[in-house]
Scaffold this motif. Sequence first.
Motif, short mmCIF file in Angstrom:
data_model
loop_
_atom_site.label_atom_id
_atom_site.label_comp_id
_atom_site.label_asym_id
_atom_site.label_seq_id
_atom_site.Cartn_x
_atom_site.Cartn_y
_atom_site.Cartn_z
N ASN A 42 60.55 95.15 47.41
CA ASN A 42 59.60 95.01 46.30
C ASN A 42 59.96 93.92 45.29
O ASN A 42 59.14 93.58 44.43
CB ASN A 42 59.49 96.35 45.55
CG ASN A 42 58.72 97.39 46.33
OD1 ASN A 42 57.90 97.06 47.18
ND2 ASN A 42 58.98 98.65 46.05
N SER A 88 59.77 101.50 42.72
CA SER A 88 60.51 101.61 43.98
C SER A 88 61.00 103.04 44.21
O SER A 88 61.01 103.52 45.35
CB SER A 88 61.70 100.64 44.00
OG SER A 88 61.25 99.31 44.07
N MET A 104 64.17 99.56 49.46
CA MET A 104 62.85 99.49 48.84
C MET A 104 62.85 98.49 47.69
O MET A 104 61.88 97.73 47.52
CB MET A 104 62.44 100.88 48.34
CG MET A 104 61.00 100.96 47.86
SD MET A 104 59.80 100.67 49.18
CE MET A 104 60.01 102.21 50.14
N GLU A 105 63.91 98.51 46.89
CA GLU A 105 64.00 97.55 45.78
C GLU A 105 63.98 96.11 46.31
O GLU A 105 63.31 95.24 45.72
CB GLU A 105 65.30 97.78 45.00
CG GLU A 105 65.31 99.03 44.14
CD GLU A 105 66.61 99.15 43.39
OE1 GLU A 105 66.70 98.57 42.29
OE2 GLU A 105 67.54 99.81 43.90
#
Length: 231
Positions: free
Chosen positions: A56, A70, A52-53
């Motif tokens: 993003n 995140s 997710m990091e």
Amino acid sequence: MIQYDTVKVIAFDADDTLWVNETYFRDAEHKFAQLLSAYETENTIDQELFKMEMKNLPIYGYGIKGFVLSMVESAIELSNGKISNKVIAEILQIGKEMIDMPVELLDGIEEVLEQLSKKYRLLVLTKGDLLDQERKLEKSGLTKYFHHVEVMSDKKEKNYSDLLEHLEIDVSEFLMIGNSLRSDVLPIINIGGKAIHVPFHTTWQHEEVSPQEESDEYDVVKNITEVLQYI
């Protein structure tokens, strides 16, 4: 042997070079995994949060705020939308606690800055959230040693080249000191500058490089004070 006699400007990374940073992220990840333990194992939660990091990163950039967003998004996905407002609030609190953490200088850093500031123009070149990095620098008490502080959106070759041109610094007279091979060392070597690697005991997965990417074109020191033996 690498020669440093042409160096006139020395730049330092901030997080995990001047002060402790990554340790707080690892602690936050553990707390996050505990909050989500009803849905997945800690290993899976860590993997999904990192994905997710990375997804993003182009949107939020580096820093605590993007990390918190995140975590929230990962919690929603891992729980299939069942995560409670209470847990979301606890995730936000993790972020606030990270921002409020005291600034813990790494051993020897002030001694090194005091010595080098007498002979060189010193800079801070760091990634992260602008407000957070300004706050940490102010709390650190190190501001007096630096001629310029730049919070960069990224640390790729072009980012460095553009910044050095803007600051009217000849790359042949420039030395970068930092804990990340990917961000602080290799890009500088690739554009013709010099770099010294000061490894930190914890490295974010995104900053790791393969053995094939390493080279002998930079020096490595175990402690920041060893830099004084080179320059």
